[in-house]
Design an enzyme around this catalytic site. Structure first.
Site, PDB file in Angstrom:
ATOM      1  CB  THR A 160      38.495  42.807 113.100  1.00  0.00           C
ATOM      2  OG1 THR A 160      38.431  44.069 113.738  1.00  0.00           O
ATOM      3  CG2 THR A 160      37.480  42.736 111.985  1.00  0.00           C
ATOM      4  NE  ARG A 188      37.425  53.696 114.790  1.00  0.00           N
ATOM      5  CZ  ARG A 188      37.745  52.487 114.352  1.00  0.00           C
ATOM      6  NH1 ARG A 188      37.003  51.440 114.680  1.00  0.00           N
ATOM      7  NH2 ARG A 188      38.791  52.297 113.588  1.00  0.00           N
ATOM      8  N   GLY A 190      34.457  52.167 112.302  1.00  0.00           N
ATOM      9  CA  GLY A 190      35.661  51.818 111.539  1.00  0.00           C
ATOM     10  C   GLY A 190      35.354  51.408 110.117  1.00  0.00           C
ATOM     11  CG  ASP A 191      38.257  48.875 108.307  1.00  0.00           C
ATOM     12  OD1 ASP A 191      38.151  48.849 109.557  1.00  0.00           O
ATOM     13  OD2 ASP A 191      38.913  48.024 107.684  1.00  0.00           O
ATOM     14  CB  THR A 211      41.554  42.711 110.218  1.00  0.00           C
ATOM     15  OG1 THR A 211      41.896  43.018 111.591  1.00  0.00           O
ATOM     16  CG2 THR A 211      42.614  41.808 109.632  1.00  0.00           C
ATOM     17  N   GLY A 212      42.557  45.763 110.693  1.00  0.00           N
ATOM     18  CA  GLY A 212      43.674  46.653 110.986  1.00  0.00           C
ATOM     19  C   GLY A 212      43.165  48.019 111.375  1.00  0.00           C
ATOM     20  N   GLY A 214      41.398  50.877 111.130  1.00  0.00           N
ATOM     21  CA  GLY A 214      40.317  51.126 110.185  1.00  0.00           C
ATOM     22  C   GLY A 214      40.374  52.475 109.494  1.00  0.00           C
TER      23      GLY A 214
HETATM   24  N1  ASP Z   1      39.443  47.401 111.313  1.00  0.00           N
HETATM   25  C1  ASP Z   1      38.827  47.433 112.612  1.00  0.00           C
HETATM   26  C2  ASP Z   1      38.396  48.849 112.905  1.00  0.00           C
HETATM   27  O1  ASP Z   1      39.140  49.742 112.676  1.00  0.00           O
HETATM   28  C3  ASP Z   1      39.723  46.978 113.726  1.00  0.00           C
HETATM   29  C4  ASP Z   1      40.519  45.722 113.481  1.00  0.00           C
HETATM   30  O2  ASP Z   1      40.481  45.166 112.412  1.00  0.00           O
HETATM   31  O3  ASP Z   1      41.226  45.288 114.410  1.00  0.00           O
HETATM   32  O4  ASP Z   1      37.336  49.019 113.439  1.00  0.00           O
END
Ligand code: ASP
Length: 299
Positions: A160, A188, A190-191, A211-212, A214
């Site tokens: 991300t 779906r 995400g965050d 990022t991570g 979500g």
């Molecule tokens: N946070 C993002 C999500 O869950 C994915 C990512 O940051 O790699 O959509």
């Protein structure tokens, strides 16, 4: 005296391994180009919101990260992109989610804040709105070649993208853009496009882009969590960010965040992950780092 500003970018967090020196160089260069795009605006006294959008646009277009051209596909085999932008002075915010054909979701997100009475538009509604604002659509990827379209770049991996900035007028802003997590279910979200989870900015405290995984960032409302710890708990930025990320780790999540405080303090932290990250300040020092624990390197 040159105006005082700071800009941080990230290109996503996760387990980053087996990068060849060339691949590593390419990614550091992309981070630097994103920083340059934002710096050019900030150095001329431009706004933090314009700077974070410009930086994220570069990362969406470069195809090396999981956003814009580089976005990963869902289980149904196509990309659904999410993005958000928030301005700390007015707390205006805009976001789009599950869009399939927008070249720069970050521009669409800010258009929602500027030209609609809403904060979040999804799917076809968001695309139709973006088209009416004159934004560019790309063809959906051809599963065979995918050339020139979203989700087509062969170098795309995790990542991300996001940016946070403080401008010379003391205004904070944050932006985040993503293709989400690979193999996600159709629909779906995400965050990243959720104000408070993946993106938040408030001039009283900080600007944050995460990022991570979500789902955990949504459940812990991480970006707002950093802000709340500063505003109500009187924590300094670093402590607030570390505490909010520790909560992500406690729920089994992994990832990272970049954040800038109203006092120009800056952090880039990750939990159980490496994170592509870069920083530039008013002294024109460009720095990047990739691996967990890696100190900033001049870039
Ligand atoms: N946070 C993002 C999500 O869950 C994915 C990512 O940051 O790699 O959509």
């Amino acid at each position: 005296m040159s105006p005082s500003y700071v800009l941080l970018v990230h290109g996503g967090a996760g387990k980053i391994e087996a990068l060849t020196p060339e691949q590593e160089q390419l990614r550091r260069r992309a981070l630097r180009q994103a920083l340059e795009a934002g710096r050019d605006i900030l150095a001329q006294g431009g706004s933090s919101v314009d700077a974070v959008i410009a930086a994220v646009r570069v990362l969406e277009d470069c195809g090396l990260f999981n956003a814009g051209r580089g976005a990963v596909r869902n289980q149904a085999g196509f990309c659904e992109l999410d993005a958000a932008v928030m301005e700390g002075r007015s707390r205006r915010a805009g976001a789009v989610a599950a869009v399939r054909r927008l070249r720069n979701p970050v521009d669409a997100a800010w258009a929602v804040a500027q030209y609609s009475p809403h904060v979040l538009l999804v799917s076809e509604g968001a695309e139709e709105f973006a088209l009416r604002q004159g934004l560019e659509l790309l063809p959906e990827p051809d599963p065979e070649s995918g050339d020139g379209s979203i989700g087509a770049h062969p170098e795309a991996s995790l990542g991300t993208v996001g940016a946070v900035a403080l401008d010379a007028s003391g205004n904070l802003a944050a932006a985040t853009s993503t293709g989400g997590i690979s193999g996600k279910l159709k629909g779906r979200v995400g965050d990243s496009p959720l104000i408070g989870a993946g993106t938040y900015a408030d001039n009283r405290t900080c600007a944050v882009s995460t990022t991570g995984l979500g789902e955990v960032f949504i459940r812990t409302v991480t970006a707002f969590g950093v802000h709340a710890r500063m505003l109500f708990g009187k924590m300094p930025l670093h402590e607030a960010a570390a505490d909010a990320l520790a909560e992500v780790g406690q729920l089994g999540g992994c990832g990272g965040l970049i954040a800038i405080g109203a006092d120009s303090s800056a952090v880039a932290l990750c939990v159980n992950a490496d994170m592509y990250r870069g920083k530039v300040d008013q002294h024109g020092r460009f720095q990047t780092a990739i691996y967990r624990g890696e100190p900033w390197q001049e870039s």
